[in-house]
Design an enzyme around this catalytic site. Structure first.
Site, short mmCIF file in Angstrom:
data_model
loop_
_atom_site.label_atom_id
_atom_site.label_comp_id
_atom_site.label_asym_id
_atom_site.label_seq_id
_atom_site.Cartn_x
_atom_site.Cartn_y
_atom_site.Cartn_z
N GLU A 36 42.27 24.14 49.06
CA GLU A 36 43.45 23.69 49.78
C GLU A 36 43.14 23.87 51.26
O GLU A 36 42.76 24.97 51.68
CB GLU A 36 44.67 24.54 49.39
CG GLU A 36 45.91 24.04 50.08
CD GLU A 36 47.17 24.85 49.78
OE1 GLU A 36 47.16 25.73 48.91
OE2 GLU A 36 48.18 24.56 50.46
N ARG A 261 37.53 35.97 39.46
CA ARG A 261 37.33 35.75 40.89
C ARG A 261 36.50 36.90 41.46
O ARG A 261 36.41 37.97 40.88
CB ARG A 261 38.66 35.62 41.61
CG ARG A 261 39.50 36.88 41.62
CD ARG A 261 40.92 36.62 42.10
NE ARG A 261 41.00 36.21 43.49
CZ ARG A 261 41.43 35.03 43.90
NH1 ARG A 261 41.84 34.13 43.02
NH2 ARG A 261 41.49 34.74 45.17
N LYS A 271 44.09 34.15 51.71
CA LYS A 271 44.14 33.35 52.94
C LYS A 271 45.37 33.72 53.77
O LYS A 271 45.32 33.64 54.99
CB LYS A 271 44.14 31.86 52.60
CG LYS A 271 42.72 31.37 52.31
CD LYS A 271 42.66 29.86 52.26
CE LYS A 271 42.99 29.37 50.89
NZ LYS A 271 42.73 27.93 50.71
P1 ATP Z 1 45.04 31.53 48.26
O1 ATP Z 1 44.37 32.72 48.88
O2 ATP Z 1 45.96 30.83 49.19
O3 ATP Z 1 45.55 31.74 46.88
P2 ATP Z 1 42.70 30.30 47.24
O4 ATP Z 1 41.76 31.33 47.75
O5 ATP Z 1 42.98 30.16 45.79
O6 ATP Z 1 44.02 30.40 48.05
P3 ATP Z 1 41.93 27.55 47.28
O7 ATP Z 1 41.71 26.71 48.46
O8 ATP Z 1 42.96 27.13 46.31
O9 ATP Z 1 42.24 28.94 47.86
O10 ATP Z 1 40.57 27.83 46.53
C1 ATP Z 1 39.67 26.82 46.19
C2 ATP Z 1 38.85 27.24 45.03
O11 ATP Z 1 38.17 28.45 45.29
C3 ATP Z 1 39.71 27.47 43.80
O12 ATP Z 1 39.15 26.76 42.73
C4 ATP Z 1 39.68 28.93 43.57
O13 ATP Z 1 39.69 29.23 42.20
C5 ATP Z 1 38.35 29.35 44.21
N1 ATP Z 1 38.46 30.71 44.71
C6 ATP Z 1 39.33 31.19 45.61
N2 ATP Z 1 39.17 32.51 45.80
C7 ATP Z 1 38.16 32.89 44.98
C8 ATP Z 1 37.52 34.14 44.70
N3 ATP Z 1 37.88 35.28 45.31
N4 ATP Z 1 36.51 34.15 43.81
C9 ATP Z 1 36.12 33.01 43.21
N5 ATP Z 1 36.67 31.82 43.42
C10 ATP Z 1 37.69 31.74 44.29
#
Ligand code: ATP
Ligand code: MG
Length: 559
Positions: A36, A261, A271
């Site tokens: 996003e 994650r 974020k």
């Molecule tokens: P927020 O912190 O706002 O929840 P987000 O980190 O999930 O956002 P996105 O832009 O939706 O942000 O993430 C894009 C992709 O990165 C998603 O598919 C998410 O699963 C993956 N992602 C985000 N954070 C992690 C993490 N800590 N480890 C592995 N994958 C991640």
């Protein structure tokens, strides 16, 4: 704390795909990375990027970069540009496959009408707080909305009027008509569309109706023919809805697979929190070298290859774990040990005069740029009567096992002579040490010790006349505790490390470092790895410490 298994090269997702390919389920593997654009990418995203692009590379398929831009209030072009730069920097290429959920708005809206026509979605006039109250809990079933049994015709008419902008924000939503008693709360008539009179960075004012994540994400996967929609574990409970929507819409049905994650010690990765740190000026921006963002790590001098190694090393699994920051730092050290040229820099200079070295004389030592990589070549180091050493390398009253310089003691200058400290000059007012007067042994140049005498200490130095003045920034961890968000009774910002940045304005570097370009990384011998900051100019070089030579937090005695 998890000690990662050595890189196995494979993971449960690959095992699954291998089986599917063997069974002829797919012709090719198509994955996607769906950020996003509401912030910069961080190291957690790197795990997802390496996994998704890695699968595509391994199976000769492809990976799409899809911007999940369904919330116009929080999303910006700046983030899109930064995300693209970061994915490229990490070493991955999406080719022509750059997509935006907003490009599907028309199709998604048509899907919404299709659900309404099938009696599987309805317009609900409950307010957000009412919807929440009607939803029930994990132990109690929800309550049906009084608007749930509107006719198809009424729903369709209302949905069209919602799209036409006839209603204010928050007055109505479109909900899936599933089951208010479902044990999975995500199936209790989830909201699919909301009214939002906001300008979108790509579609402008064309829409005042925006799809929710759950209605945009899976449908985008389907439209793009994604075979494996890999996401993090918190979406496991959304999978039944993902599946329900694909079936209800009778569209191509990708397979959602969840993995754990990445969580890392001594930092935060949401974020929302990263944005707070930026907006409140607690760091110097998204690319502050202390941030867990890819742009911060790049500026800090972390090589992309080190991040890829890290993602490989921590592996991909299904159970939540926390990886110690030192695992990442070790990957950075390993990479830089191989690739970074060596150099000498003095961070807190102390003047040394070699009293028996002729005034006005000088010589050049030719020294290797890397102890193990002859291909990195060699350079010359000017030597002269006046030098600087690091203040840390001198003690007036040293303890027994101190092998650096002290009154009457000998030490070797790296690549140069053995010197002995004969006299300590102090400022008569403050008593501060201002200069050391030393003598050198001319027979010991170039590392020679003709008489075989034992000199244990080797210290780094620069020649005074040719040294390059520079600013050196020493970065440390951003937080003082391993999990800044663990204690819910305190704000994570209370754990910010007040000593996470120390600026040394008086550093002196060997002359060859004067013109090093931004991003160039060196090992300053005995001190750590340092890289040229983008704020560096030829007139005022600025170096940032990327990482210490070894894990200074693991209490390894240095001397
Ligand atoms: P927020 O912190 O706002 O929840 P987000 O980190 O999930 O956002 P996105 O832009 O939706 O942000 O993430 C894009 C992709 O990165 C998603 O598919 C998410 O699963 C993956 N992602 C985000 N954070 C992690 C993490 N800590 N480890 C592995 N994958 C991640
Ligand atoms: Mg997310």
């Amino acid at each position: 704390m998890t000690i990662p298994a050595p890189a196995a090269g494979t993971n449960f997702i690959r095992t699954l795909i291998d089986q599917e390919l063997a069974a002829g389920k797919h012709a090719t593997v198509i994955t996607r990375f769906p950020p996003e654009p509401n912030g910069y990418l961080h190291i957690g995203h790197a795990k997802s990027i390496c996994l998704n692009f890695g699968l595509a590379l391994h199976y000769g398929g492809r990976c799409h970069l899809r911007f999940d831009d369904t919330n116009p209030v929080k999303e910006e072009q700046e983030y899109i540009d930064a995300i693209k730069a970061d994915v490229r920097w990490l070493g991955f290429d999406w080719g022509a496959h750059e997509y935006y959920a907003s490009d599907y708005f028309e199709t998604l809206y048509a899907y919404a009408e299709r659900l309404v026509e099938k009696g599987l979605a309805y317009v609900c006039d409950l307010r957000a707080d009412e919807i929440r109250a009607y939803r029930g809990t994990l132990t109690e079933p929800g309550q049906e909305s009084p608007y749930r049994n509107r006719s198809v015709a009424e729903n369709l008419a209302l949905l069209r009027r919602m799209r036409a902008g006839e209603f204010p924000d928050g007055s109505r939503v479109l909900r899936a008509r599933i089951d208010m008693a479902a044990p999975n709360l995500n199936l209790r008539d989830p909201v699919l569309y909301r009214i939002l009179h906001a300008t979108h960075h790509r579609t402008g004012d064309r829409w005042c109706l925006y799809p929710m994540y759950d209605f945009a994400h899976g449908q985008s996967d389907s439209l793009e023919g994604i075979t494996h929609s890999v996401c993090t574990l918190e979406f496991e409970a959304h999978r039944p809805l993902y599946d329900w929507l694909c079936e209800a819409l009778e569209i191509y049905h990708p397979q959602q697979i969840e993995f754990a994650r990445l969580n890392l010690t001594y930092t935060v990765m949401s974020k929302r929190r990263l944005l707070e740190l930026v907006n409140e000026g607690r760091v110097a921006g998204w690319d502050d070298p202390r941030m867990p963002t890819l742009s911060g790590m790049r500026r800090r001098g972390y090589p992309a290859a080190a991040l890829r190694t890290f993602c490989e090393r921590i592996g991909v699994g299904k159970s939540e774990s926390v990886i110690d920051m030192s695992v990442l730092e070790d990957c950075v050290r390993e990479e830089l040990d191989r690739t970074a040229p060596r150099a000498m820099g003095v961070l807190r200079p102390l003047k040394v005069v070699i009293t028996n070295y002729p005034e006005g004389a000088g010589e050049q030592f030719t020294v290797p740029n890397h102890p193990k990589e002859p291909a990195l070549g060699s350079r010359t180091l000017p030597f002269a009567r006046e030098l600087y050493i690091d203040r840390d390398d001198f003690m007036e009253n040293p303890p027994g096992k101190y092998f650096r310089l002290a009154p009457g003691r000998e030490v070797r200058l790296r690549y140069g002579y053995i010197i002995r400290c004969d006299e300590v000059v102090k400022d008569p007012g403050s008593g501060a040490i201002t200069e050391l007067r030393c003598s050198y042994d001319p027979a010991t140049g170039g590392g020679e010790t003709p008489d075989g005498r034992k000199v244990k200490g080797i210290i780094h130095w620069v020649a005074a006349a040719t040294a390059v003045p520079a600013e050196v920034r020493l970065y440390d961890r951003l937080f003082t505790v391993s999990n800044p968000t663990a204690d819910k009774s305190r704000d994570y910002r209370e754990h910010l490390n007040p000593a996470s940045l120390e600026c040394l304005a008086q550093a002196l570097l060997e002359p060859g470092l004067a013109g090093a370009p931004a991003g160039a990384c060196f090992q300053f011998e005995r001190l750590g790895y340092f890289c040229v900051d983008p704020q560096s100019t030829p007139a005022r070089p600025v170096f940032s410490r990327t990482v210490t030579l070894r894990d200074s937090w693991s209490k390894v005695a240095d001397h």
